[in-house]
Write a protein that holds these residues in place. Structure first.
Motif, mmCIF file in Angstrom:
data_model
loop_
_atom_site.group_PDB
_atom_site.id
_atom_site.type_symbol
_atom_site.label_atom_id
_atom_site.label_comp_id
_atom_site.label_asym_id
_atom_site.label_seq_id
_atom_site.Cartn_x
_atom_site.Cartn_y
_atom_site.Cartn_z
ATOM 1 N N LEU A 1 0.839 -1.201 0.000
ATOM 2 C CA LEU A 1 0.000 0.000 0.000
ATOM 3 C C LEU A 1 0.877 1.254 0.000
ATOM 4 N N ARG A 2 1.916 1.245 0.788
ATOM 5 C CA ARG A 2 2.851 2.377 0.847
ATOM 6 C C ARG A 2 3.551 2.557 -0.505
ATOM 7 N N ARG A 3 3.973 1.451 -1.123
ATOM 8 C CA ARG A 3 4.603 1.551 -2.442
ATOM 9 C C ARG A 3 3.611 2.061 -3.482
ATOM 10 N N MET A 4 2.343 1.645 -3.368
ATOM 11 C CA MET A 4 1.314 2.107 -4.294
ATOM 12 C C MET A 4 1.105 3.611 -4.139
ATOM 13 N N ALA A 5 1.120 4.104 -2.920
ATOM 14 C CA ALA A 5 0.982 5.547 -2.682
ATOM 15 C C ALA A 5 2.148 6.287 -3.326
ATOM 16 N N ASP B 1 -6.314 3.550 -11.266
ATOM 17 C CA ASP B 1 -5.592 2.278 -11.211
ATOM 18 C C ASP B 1 -5.711 1.614 -9.843
ATOM 19 N N LEU B 2 -5.915 2.395 -8.804
ATOM 20 C CA LEU B 2 -6.024 1.831 -7.454
ATOM 21 C C LEU B 2 -7.280 0.984 -7.285
ATOM 22 N N ALA B 3 -8.280 1.239 -8.123
ATOM 23 C CA ALA B 3 -9.544 0.507 -8.008
ATOM 24 C C ALA B 3 -9.490 -0.860 -8.675
ATOM 25 N N THR B 4 -8.338 -1.242 -9.203
ATOM 26 C CA THR B 4 -8.227 -2.514 -9.902
ATOM 27 C C THR B 4 -7.854 -3.671 -8.984
ATOM 28 N N ASP B 5 -7.643 -3.418 -7.733
ATOM 29 C CA ASP B 5 -7.279 -4.459 -6.777
ATOM 30 C C ASP B 5 -8.129 -4.256 -5.535
ATOM 31 N N ASP B 6 -7.999 -5.128 -4.593
ATOM 32 C CA ASP B 6 -8.812 -5.052 -3.373
ATOM 33 C C ASP B 6 -8.112 -4.261 -2.271
ATOM 34 N N TRP B 7 -7.519 -3.122 -2.617
ATOM 35 C CA TRP B 7 -6.802 -2.308 -1.639
ATOM 36 C C TRP B 7 -7.703 -1.861 -0.507
ATOM 37 N N TRP B 8 -8.962 -1.622 -0.789
ATOM 38 C CA TRP B 8 -9.905 -1.165 0.234
ATOM 39 C C TRP B 8 -10.104 -2.217 1.323
ATOM 40 N N GLU B 9 -9.716 -3.471 1.067
ATOM 41 C CA GLU B 9 -9.832 -4.536 2.068
ATOM 42 C C GLU B 9 -8.591 -4.651 2.955
ATOM 43 N N GLU C 1 -2.575 5.358 6.761
ATOM 44 C CA GLU C 1 -3.060 4.241 5.955
ATOM 45 C C GLU C 1 -4.579 4.309 5.814
ATOM 46 N N GLN C 2 -5.262 4.566 6.916
ATOM 47 C CA GLN C 2 -6.726 4.633 6.909
ATOM 48 C C GLN C 2 -7.218 5.739 5.981
ATOM 49 N N SER C 3 -6.596 6.904 6.023
ATOM 50 C CA SER C 3 -7.009 8.020 5.176
ATOM 51 C C SER C 3 -6.849 7.680 3.699
ATOM 52 N N PHE C 4 -5.766 7.000 3.362
ATOM 53 C CA PHE C 4 -5.526 6.628 1.971
ATOM 54 C C PHE C 4 -6.515 5.560 1.520
ATOM 55 N N VAL C 5 -6.655 4.501 2.306
ATOM 56 C CA VAL C 5 -7.534 3.388 1.938
ATOM 57 C C VAL C 5 -8.998 3.833 1.849
ATOM 58 N N ALA C 6 -9.398 4.756 2.718
ATOM 59 C CA ALA C 6 -10.790 5.217 2.720
ATOM 60 C C ALA C 6 -11.179 5.886 1.403
ATOM 61 N N LEU C 7 -10.213 6.365 0.663
ATOM 62 C CA LEU C 7 -10.494 7.049 -0.599
ATOM 63 C C LEU C 7 -10.435 6.135 -1.815
ATOM 64 N N ILE C 8 -10.070 4.873 -1.617
ATOM 65 C CA ILE C 8 -9.950 3.939 -2.732
ATOM 66 C C ILE C 8 -11.302 3.272 -2.977
ATOM 67 N N PRO C 9 -11.887 3.463 -4.168
ATOM 68 C CA PRO C 9 -13.165 2.814 -4.469
ATOM 69 C C PRO C 9 -12.994 1.306 -4.628
ATOM 70 N N HIS C 10 -14.076 0.585 -4.476
ATOM 71 C CA HIS C 10 -14.029 -0.877 -4.539
ATOM 72 C C HIS C 10 -13.738 -1.390 -5.945
ATOM 73 N N CYS C 11 -14.149 -0.651 -6.951
ATOM 74 C CA CYS C 11 -13.876 -1.043 -8.333
ATOM 75 C C CYS C 11 -13.874 0.202 -9.208
ATOM 76 N N ASP C 12 -13.378 0.061 -10.429
ATOM 77 C CA ASP C 12 -13.296 1.243 -11.276
ATOM 78 C C ASP C 12 -14.661 1.785 -11.680
ATOM 79 N N CYS C 13 -15.674 0.933 -11.737
ATOM 80 C CA CYS C 13 -17.011 1.447 -12.049
ATOM 81 C C CYS C 13 -17.573 2.272 -10.882
ATOM 82 N N CYS C 14 -17.120 2.007 -9.690
ATOM 83 C CA CYS C 14 -17.580 2.755 -8.513
ATOM 84 C C CYS C 14 -17.096 4.203 -8.533
#
Length: 135
Positions: free
Chosen positions: A57-61, A73-81, A89-102
């Protein structure tokens, strides 16, 4: 490529030498098994899955900050999980949608504001203290 770079850096084990010669599109399970064997031969332990995800997650940021990936691109994996432990970490993950359509459904026309918030959260995460060795 990672195996070849490790060999060039002086880390030499039988499994690492074998792995360096494998084709790029070898079976992912075989690659993982050989990589784990090479680490074991070197006396290096893999982190548990949760810690590994936090490192990733840190490397992705950092990749987002560097422009190597887009916010979508962040919505292509299950980062939100990802199980997080720090506020950054919480602030970053909270902004990641569950999927790109979201992105469309949840953000509507406010994608620029979301991208800016995500970038700020990525900066905060990347500049926060590491969660452990290797991060």
């Amino acid at each position: 490529m990672i195996a070849a770079e490790a060999l060039a850096a002086g880390l030499d084990t039988p499994a690492l030498g074998e792995l360096a010669g494998w084709p790029r599109h070898a079976d992912a399970r075989d690659i993982r098994d050989a990589f784990e064997q090479a680490l074991a031969e070197s006396g290096i332990e893999l982190p548990d899955r949760g810690l590994a995800r936090r490192h990733a997650l840190r490397r992705m940021a950092a990749r987002l900050i560097d422009g190597d990936i887009t916010p979508a691109d962040l919505a292509t994996d299950d980062w939100w999980e990802t199980e997080v432990e720090t506020a950054a970490e919480q602030s970053f993950v909270a902004l990641i949608p569950h999927c790109d359509c979201c992105i469309e459904y949840t953000l509507g026309l406010d994608q620029q504001a979301w991208a800016a918030q995500l970038r700020n959260a990525a900066l905060a995460l990347a500049s926060s203290p590491p969660v452990g060795p290797g991060c």
